[in-house]
Motif scaffolding. Structure first.
Motif, PDB file in Angstrom:
ATOM      1  N   LEU A   1       0.863  -1.182   0.000  1.00  0.00           N
ATOM      2  CA  LEU A   1       0.000   0.000   0.000  1.00  0.00           C
ATOM      3  C   LEU A   1       0.895   1.226   0.000  1.00  0.00           C
ATOM      4  CD1 LEU A   1      -2.623  -0.810   2.775  1.00  0.00           C
ATOM      5  CD2 LEU A   1      -2.802  -1.174   0.343  1.00  0.00           C
ATOM      6  N   SER A   2       0.554   2.195  -0.778  1.00  0.00           N
ATOM      7  CA  SER A   2       1.344   3.424  -0.803  1.00  0.00           C
ATOM      8  C   SER A   2       0.438   4.620  -0.574  1.00  0.00           C
ATOM      9  CB  SER A   2       2.087   3.554  -2.133  1.00  0.00           C
ATOM     10  OG  SER A   2       1.192   3.527  -3.206  1.00  0.00           O
ATOM     11  N   ASN A   3       1.083   5.703  -0.202  1.00  0.00           N
ATOM     12  CA  ASN A   3       0.406   6.980  -0.012  1.00  0.00           C
ATOM     13  C   ASN A   3      -0.628   6.937   1.120  1.00  0.00           C
ATOM     14  OD1 ASN A   3       0.349   9.658  -0.663  1.00  0.00           O
ATOM     15  ND2 ASN A   3      -1.277   9.432  -2.173  1.00  0.00           N
ATOM     16  N   ILE A   4      -0.272   6.281   2.212  1.00  0.00           N
ATOM     17  CA  ILE A   4      -1.119   6.280   3.410  1.00  0.00           C
ATOM     18  C   ILE A   4      -0.675   7.474   4.250  1.00  0.00           C
ATOM     19  CG2 ILE A   4      -1.817   5.000   5.467  1.00  0.00           C
ATOM     20  CD1 ILE A   4      -2.731   3.730   2.822  1.00  0.00           C
TER      21      ILE A   4
ATOM     22  N   ILE B   1      -5.021   1.096   7.343  1.00  0.00           N
ATOM     23  CA  ILE B   1      -4.831  -0.057   6.448  1.00  0.00           C
ATOM     24  C   ILE B   1      -6.153  -0.757   6.190  1.00  0.00           C
ATOM     25  CG2 ILE B   1      -3.781  -2.335   6.236  1.00  0.00           C
ATOM     26  CD1 ILE B   1      -1.427  -1.190   7.935  1.00  0.00           C
ATOM     27  N   THR B   2      -6.874  -1.066   7.258  1.00  0.00           N
ATOM     28  CA  THR B   2      -8.139  -1.792   7.094  1.00  0.00           C
ATOM     29  C   THR B   2      -9.175  -0.954   6.356  1.00  0.00           C
ATOM     30  OG1 THR B   2      -8.846  -1.153   9.329  1.00  0.00           O
ATOM     31  CG2 THR B   2      -7.772  -3.300   9.093  1.00  0.00           C
ATOM     32  N   SER B   3      -9.175   0.339   6.586  1.00  0.00           N
ATOM     33  CA  SER B   3     -10.109   1.220   5.872  1.00  0.00           C
ATOM     34  C   SER B   3      -9.779   1.277   4.388  1.00  0.00           C
ATOM     35  CB  SER B   3     -10.059   2.627   6.453  1.00  0.00           C
ATOM     36  OG  SER B   3     -10.506   2.630   7.779  1.00  0.00           O
ATOM     37  N   LYS B   4      -8.500   1.404   4.065  1.00  0.00           N
ATOM     38  CA  LYS B   4      -8.082   1.473   2.659  1.00  0.00           C
ATOM     39  C   LYS B   4      -8.445   0.192   1.916  1.00  0.00           C
ATOM     40  CE  LYS B   4      -5.884   2.802  -1.004  1.00  0.00           C
ATOM     41  NZ  LYS B   4      -6.513   3.768  -1.877  1.00  0.00           N
ATOM     42  N   LEU B   5      -8.254  -0.950   2.575  1.00  0.00           N
ATOM     43  CA  LEU B   5      -8.519  -2.229   1.923  1.00  0.00           C
ATOM     44  C   LEU B   5      -9.964  -2.693   2.069  1.00  0.00           C
ATOM     45  CD1 LEU B   5      -5.271  -4.152   2.892  1.00  0.00           C
ATOM     46  CD2 LEU B   5      -5.845  -3.111   0.690  1.00  0.00           C
TER      47      LEU B   5
ATOM     48  N   TYR C   1       7.551  -0.167   4.735  1.00  0.00           N
ATOM     49  CA  TYR C   1       8.530  -0.227   3.655  1.00  0.00           C
ATOM     50  C   TYR C   1       9.250   1.118   3.550  1.00  0.00           C
ATOM     51  CZ  TYR C   1      10.419  -0.440  -1.064  1.00  0.00           C
ATOM     52  OH  TYR C   1      11.256  -0.394  -2.148  1.00  0.00           O
ATOM     53  N   LYS C   2       8.472   2.197   3.639  1.00  0.00           N
ATOM     54  CA  LYS C   2       9.029   3.539   3.510  1.00  0.00           C
ATOM     55  C   LYS C   2       8.152   4.504   4.295  1.00  0.00           C
ATOM     56  CE  LYS C   2       9.950   7.003  -0.042  1.00  0.00           C
ATOM     57  NZ  LYS C   2       9.804   7.296  -1.463  1.00  0.00           N
ATOM     58  N   ARG C   3       8.802   5.453   4.962  1.00  0.00           N
ATOM     59  CA  ARG C   3       8.071   6.506   5.672  1.00  0.00           C
ATOM     60  C   ARG C   3       8.740   7.829   5.340  1.00  0.00           C
ATOM     61  NH1 ARG C   3       8.135   6.634  12.068  1.00  0.00           N
ATOM     62  NH2 ARG C   3      10.254   7.267  11.606  1.00  0.00           N
TER      63      ARG C   3
ATOM     64  N   ARG D   1       2.162  24.172   8.985  1.00  0.00           N
ATOM     65  CA  ARG D   1       1.270  23.982  10.133  1.00  0.00           C
ATOM     66  C   ARG D   1       0.632  22.599  10.154  1.00  0.00           C
ATOM     67  NH1 ARG D   1      -1.916  29.701  10.644  1.00  0.00           N
ATOM     68  NH2 ARG D   1      -0.054  30.989  10.726  1.00  0.00           N
ATOM     69  N   ASN D   2       0.763  21.882   9.083  1.00  0.00           N
ATOM     70  CA  ASN D   2       0.076  20.596   8.925  1.00  0.00           C
ATOM     71  C   ASN D   2       1.030  19.564   8.325  1.00  0.00           C
ATOM     72  OD1 ASN D   2      -2.329  19.485   9.567  1.00  0.00           O
ATOM     73  ND2 ASN D   2      -3.400  20.137   7.725  1.00  0.00           N
ATOM     74  N   ILE D   3       1.941  19.023   9.127  1.00  0.00           N
ATOM     75  CA  ILE D   3       2.928  18.068   8.650  1.00  0.00           C
ATOM     76  C   ILE D   3       2.404  16.653   8.869  1.00  0.00           C
ATOM     77  CG2 ILE D   3       5.295  17.238   8.916  1.00  0.00           C
ATOM     78  CD1 ILE D   3       6.037  20.063   9.839  1.00  0.00           C
ATOM     79  N   PHE D   4       2.583  15.794   7.865  1.00  0.00           N
ATOM     80  CA  PHE D   4       2.086  14.423   7.901  1.00  0.00           C
ATOM     81  C   PHE D   4       3.204  13.436   7.609  1.00  0.00           C
ATOM     82  CE2 PHE D   4      -1.679  16.865   6.810  1.00  0.00           C
ATOM     83  CZ  PHE D   4      -2.653  16.264   7.592  1.00  0.00           C
ATOM     84  N   PHE D   5       3.003  12.196   8.044  1.00  0.00           N
ATOM     85  CA  PHE D   5       3.796  11.079   7.577  1.00  0.00           C
ATOM     86  C   PHE D   5       3.087  10.497   6.360  1.00  0.00           C
ATOM     87  CE2 PHE D   5       5.426  10.344  12.029  1.00  0.00           C
ATOM     88  CZ  PHE D   5       6.758  10.564  11.729  1.00  0.00           C
ATOM     89  N   ILE D   6       3.851  10.074   5.381  1.00  0.00           N
ATOM     90  CA  ILE D   6       3.338   9.354   4.219  1.00  0.00           C
ATOM     91  C   ILE D   6       4.003   7.982   4.240  1.00  0.00           C
ATOM     92  CG2 ILE D   6       3.102   9.288   1.712  1.00  0.00           C
ATOM     93  CD1 ILE D   6       1.678  11.661   2.926  1.00  0.00           C
ATOM     94  N   TYR D   7       3.195   6.930   4.289  1.00  0.00           N
ATOM     95  CA  TYR D   7       3.706   5.572   4.409  1.00  0.00           C
ATOM     96  C   TYR D   7       3.523   4.778   3.129  1.00  0.00           C
ATOM     97  CZ  TYR D   7       3.964   5.843   9.516  1.00  0.00           C
ATOM     98  OH  TYR D   7       4.284   6.170  10.805  1.00  0.00           O
ATOM     99  N   SER D   8       4.490   3.897   2.888  1.00  0.00           N
ATOM    100  CA  SER D   8       4.337   2.766   1.977  1.00  0.00           C
ATOM    101  C   SER D   8       4.506   1.538   2.865  1.00  0.00           C
ATOM    102  CB  SER D   8       5.401   2.767   0.880  1.00  0.00           C
ATOM    103  OG  SER D   8       5.167   3.815  -0.015  1.00  0.00           O
ATOM    104  N   LEU D   9       3.550   0.630   2.800  1.00  0.00           N
ATOM    105  CA  LEU D   9       3.500  -0.495   3.731  1.00  0.00           C
ATOM    106  C   LEU D   9       3.402  -1.811   2.985  1.00  0.00           C
ATOM    107  CD1 LEU D   9       0.707   1.122   5.886  1.00  0.00           C
ATOM    108  CD2 LEU D   9       3.083   0.940   6.581  1.00  0.00           C
TER     109      LEU D   9
END
Length: 80
Positions: free
Chosen positions: A4-7, A22-26, A39-41, A49-57
């Motif tokens: 999964l990418s772009n979480i 993860i469960t919501s996306k799938l 896999y990647k963060r 003002r609005n910093i996020f993590f972007i995950y590939s899992l």
């Protein structure tokens, strides 16, 4: 195994928030999620003002083959 990418999650998220994303996306139940690993963060800091993590899992579920067929056109779900 699925990738999964772009979480996208806020910096202050918990492990349960990540599992829920993860469960919501799938579109699966929490019990169908067997395992996942990061896999990647990376950071999305375009808005200071609005910093996020972007995950590939890498995700393992009890329904991998069914999910691949269901999400065939979703570029954010691939085999790993």
């Amino acid at each position: 195994m699925l990738r999964l990418s772009n979480i996208k999650l806020p910096l202050e998220h918990t492990d349960s928030d990540l599992r829920l994303a993860i469960t919501s996306k799938l579109g699966i139940k929490g019990t169908e999620l067997l395992d996942y690993s990061v896999y990647k963060r990376s950071y999305d800091a375009r808005q200071k003002r609005n910093i996020f993590f972007i995950y590939s899992l890498d995700v393992d579920t009890s329904k991998n083959s069914q999910l691949l067929q269901h999400c065939a056109e979703d570029q954010q779900v691939q085999t790993s």
